[in-house]
Design a protein around this motif. Structure first.
Motif, mmCIF file in Angstrom:
data_model
loop_
_atom_site.group_PDB
_atom_site.id
_atom_site.type_symbol
_atom_site.label_atom_id
_atom_site.label_comp_id
_atom_site.label_asym_id
_atom_site.label_seq_id
_atom_site.Cartn_x
_atom_site.Cartn_y
_atom_site.Cartn_z
ATOM 1 N N THR A 167 -3.887 16.476 -1.246
ATOM 2 C CA THR A 167 -4.410 15.070 -1.340
ATOM 3 C C THR A 167 -3.392 14.113 -1.982
ATOM 4 O OG1 THR A 167 -5.402 15.677 -3.561
ATOM 5 C CG2 THR A 167 -6.872 16.177 -1.574
ATOM 6 N N ASN A 180 1.046 -1.172 -0.102
ATOM 7 C CA ASN A 180 0.090 -0.028 -0.169
ATOM 8 C C ASN A 180 0.962 1.245 0.105
ATOM 9 O OD1 ASN A 180 -2.869 -0.963 0.240
ATOM 10 N ND2 ASN A 180 -1.940 -1.905 1.967
ATOM 11 N N GLU A 197 -11.969 6.562 5.602
ATOM 12 C CA GLU A 197 -12.533 5.473 6.456
ATOM 13 C C GLU A 197 -11.874 5.344 7.783
ATOM 14 O OE1 GLU A 197 -12.062 4.229 1.768
ATOM 15 O OE2 GLU A 197 -10.884 5.475 3.325
ATOM 16 N N GLY A 239 -2.972 10.185 -3.162
ATOM 17 C CA GLY A 239 -3.498 8.927 -3.859
ATOM 18 C C GLY A 239 -2.939 7.589 -2.939
ATOM 19 N N HIS A 240 -3.931 6.524 -2.924
ATOM 20 C CA HIS A 240 -3.608 5.170 -2.633
ATOM 21 C C HIS A 240 -3.234 4.530 -3.649
ATOM 22 C CE1 HIS A 240 -5.060 1.378 -0.201
ATOM 23 N NE2 HIS A 240 -3.636 1.472 -0.341
ATOM 24 N N PRO A 278 -7.766 13.024 2.361
ATOM 25 C CA PRO A 278 -7.833 11.670 1.559
ATOM 26 C C PRO A 278 -6.644 11.631 0.628
ATOM 27 C CG PRO A 278 -9.999 13.029 1.213
ATOM 28 C CD PRO A 278 -8.971 13.569 1.824
ATOM 29 N N GLU A 279 -6.093 10.319 0.463
ATOM 30 C CA GLU A 279 -6.808 9.271 0.612
ATOM 31 C C GLU A 279 -6.250 8.163 1.552
ATOM 32 O OE1 GLU A 279 -8.314 8.475 -4.229
ATOM 33 O OE2 GLU A 279 -6.621 7.240 -3.600
ATOM 34 N N ILE A 280 -4.874 8.574 1.459
ATOM 35 C CA ILE A 280 -3.936 7.708 2.509
ATOM 36 C C ILE A 280 -2.803 8.525 3.053
ATOM 37 C CG2 ILE A 280 -2.479 6.817 0.594
ATOM 38 C CD1 ILE A 280 -2.090 4.158 2.055
ATOM 39 N N ARG A 281 -2.769 8.353 4.365
ATOM 40 C CA ARG A 281 -1.680 8.905 5.179
ATOM 41 C C ARG A 281 -0.725 8.044 5.727
ATOM 42 N NH1 ARG A 281 -1.897 14.798 3.436
ATOM 43 N NH2 ARG A 281 -3.495 14.316 2.093
ATOM 44 N N LEU A 297 -6.110 5.148 6.133
ATOM 45 C CA LEU A 297 -7.069 5.368 5.017
ATOM 46 C C LEU A 297 -7.999 6.564 5.499
ATOM 47 C CD1 LEU A 297 -7.957 1.762 3.554
ATOM 48 C CD2 LEU A 297 -5.912 3.364 2.932
#
Length: 600
Positions: A427, A417, A590, A429-430, A576-579, A587
């Motif tokens: 932002t 990931n 979520e 991206g994942h 978003p989307e992933i950190r 995520l």
């Protein structure tokens, strides 16, 4: 405390008889600025042939030029220039400039800004209430009017997702409001998903402000959240990224602060958001402009005056744009009877502009602090005697003795990931990437344009939490880059191609108790030292600006695809989307933690 501060001008309630006497010609003004065109933010007109009478640091009256016939007043010839009220920045973070509040004042006044509303959530994330109060003490000694929007989202998410140094509960926030009169609003409520979903803690913090009649500032992405956000009591935001959400926010009763950021950073959303006025026909009456985040270099080059000129370039008249930069921000926070315009009784925070709307002179409380675009000896003296933060602020980087900064090389075929960086850098991206077996990480890096990214908990609150990740498209060609300003918990974030250079970067930050650095072949090639809470330098803004220029040069030479201020956002687990935080890969929205490596 310095002799030139927000408190140098007495409250209007104590001055009304004197000001009335001056305005009616029964007493002498202290200062008359004559031969000026006056920009009225009330009527949005430029009035020719005027003079401004000042007494006790306040405006007594604006009169036709030549009305004053001599006496004891000091005279200043504006030579036909435009006199306007000082700019009011309704949303900034002093910590982003990497200087103290006293040092920040120098750049602000050079740019015609005389009042700021700061959200000190960065130092709150590191030092809790003690950090916020230290910055308030700093602000009280600055030659600038600084008000606080009390940090509302510390930590930005929850202890399950990240480790912060501070924990500002509803009770602590209420106590800050009750203790500090300059705490005029609740700072940006960043956890907009939790607000919309009715999270109990989030709404208790909102209630702490609303019960005291304090307005609530916001931070929201996504048109689907606007209605619930407004219904929760939020009444301003600086995060409108286009005309659509800008229009939704206005109709929901939320003030817009159009954010002007240097075009090289992720923060320049004004050109698209202003189209709610220029294309969709909205009024500008509940729209202001702000800077939000500026490093020391950009603060000098791209102040709020620059944002005003950007508004002009994007369709506003000069009079409208200056009102958006002064009166509107003051009105939003209920202080328009003191600042933001040139009516009688207002503070004599004034700016002399040329025809290009660029500041030439600045008066702060009737005192000339900038002349011909240079600070005066008076201001230089004030800036040389700055507030010193408590000793605890210089001891906030607390690391275990040994930290492993890179993950083990996977043995077989796996899926990772990864975090994909893209301009402008807000932002992320994942990206799921399949890694075939390889003899080294370097093979994976070359094949997939990857590098390591690691977050190290630095508040001494965990058992030495370290999280490993991979950045995609960051384009780091060599060495490592690192920062103790990993928003918002301000743990240390390091990106690199090898363990050795990453360790050098971590040691440099630990040795200086904070900073942002670039490392190549085991040597630090550029570093901005940030010993105060790992966030702030104790130097003058001009010195820090030179250090930042070198940092940017080395940052670009290393190949980094997003600027260092965007890099600092990589741990910010509300976008978003992933950190990546010290707890792992998160995520968003979520709010789930996922592993770095999964079976293919």
């Amino acid at each position: 405390m310095g002799s030139l501060t927000r408190f140098s001008v007495a409250p209007l309630a104590t001055m009304t008889r004197k000001l009335a006497a001056v305005a009616s010609g029964r007493a002498e003004p202290d200062l008359v600025i004559r031969g000026a065109r006056v920009l009225s933010t009330y009527s949005e007109r430029i009035l020719p042939d005027r003079e401004v009478w000042v007494a006790g640091g306040r405006i007594a009256a604006v009169k036709p030029n030549g009305t004053y016939q001599g006496g004891s007043a000091k005279l200043y010839d504006a030579r036909g220039g435009i006199i306007a009220p000082g700019l009011v920045d309704p949303h900034i973070h002093i910590e982003s400039s990497m200087v103290t509040a006293c040092a920040y004042a120098e750049a602000a006044l050079l740019n015609g800004t005389t009042t700021i509303f700061c959200d000190s959530h960065e130092i709150g994330n590191v030092m809790d209430v003690a950090g916020v109060e230290a910055m308030l003490e700093d602000a009280r000694q600055a030659p600038l009017s600084i008000f606080l929007t009390v940090p509302s989202t510390v930590p930005a998410t929850s202890p399950e997702l990240e480790t912060a140094g501070g924990d500002l509960t509803a009770e602590k926030i209420g106590a800050l409001f009750d203790k500090w009169p300059e705490a005029l609003a609740l700072g940006e409520k960043m956890d907009f998903v939790q607000v919309a979903m009715g999270d109990e803690r989030s709404h208790a913090i909102l209630a702490a402000a609303l019960q005291r009649g304090r307005p609530v500032s916001g931070h929201v992405y996504g048109r689907e959240f606007v209605s619930a956000y407004a219904a929760s009591g939020v009444t301003d935001t600086h995060e409108a990224i286009d005309r659509g959400i800008a229009d939704d926010l206005l109709e929901a009763g939320i003030w817009l602060f159009l954010r002007g950021g240097p075009p090289t950073t992720p923060w320049h959303s004004l050109p698209l958001a202003i189209k709610t006025i220029t294309e969709l026909g909205a009024s500008h009456k509940r729209i202001a402009v702000c800077t939000d985040d500026r490093d020391a270099d950009d603060l000098l080059m791209f102040g709020l005056d620059w944002v005003v000129r950007e508004a002009i370039a994007n369709g506003m008249s000069p009079e409208q744009a200056w009102a958006m930069g002064s009166l509107h921000g003051a009105t939003r926070f209920g202080v328009e009877n003191d600042i933001g315009g040139m009516g009688g009784g207002r503070r004599a925070d004034l700016v002399l502009l040329d025809d290009a709307m660029k500041p030439v002179n600045t008066w702060y409380g009737g005192e000339l602090v900038v002349e011909d675009r240079k600070i005066t000896p008076l201001l230089d003296k004030e800036l040389s005697d700055r507030y010193r933060y408590p000793d605890a602020a210089y001891k906030t980087v607390k690391l275990p003795e040994k930290v492993k900064l890179t993950p083990d090389l996977p043995a077989g075929k796996v899926t990772v990931n990864a975090i994909r960086t893209e301009l402008p850098g807000i932002t992320l991206g994942h990206e799921k990437i399949t890694l075939e077996p390889a003899s080294s990480w370097a093979e994976h890096f070359d094949r997939h344009n990857l590098c390591f990214v690691t977050v190290v908990e630095r508040h001494g609150k965990s058992q030495g939490n370290v999280a490993h990740g991979l950045l995609s498209n960051f384009n780091l060609k060599r060495g490592a880059v690192a920062s103790s300003v990993g928003h918002d918990s301000h743990n240390i974030i390091i990106a690199g191609r090898n363990e050795e250079d990453m360790q050098v970067a971590l040691k440099a930050i630990a040795d200086k108790q904070g900073g942002v650095c670039v490392v190549v072949d085991g040597k630090v090639t550029a570093m901005v030292e940030l010993p105060i809470a790992g966030l702030l330098s104790d130097k003058r803004v001009t010195e820090v600006a030179e250090e930042v220029k070198l940092l940017k040069k080395e940052w670009e030479a290393a190949g980094c695809s997003i600027p260092y201020m965007g890099f600092n956002l990589i741990p910010l687990s509300v976008i978003p989307e992933i950190r990546i935080t010290d707890k792992g890969l998160v995520l968003v929205p979520e709010m789930e933690i996922v592993p770095l490596v999964e079976t293919a």
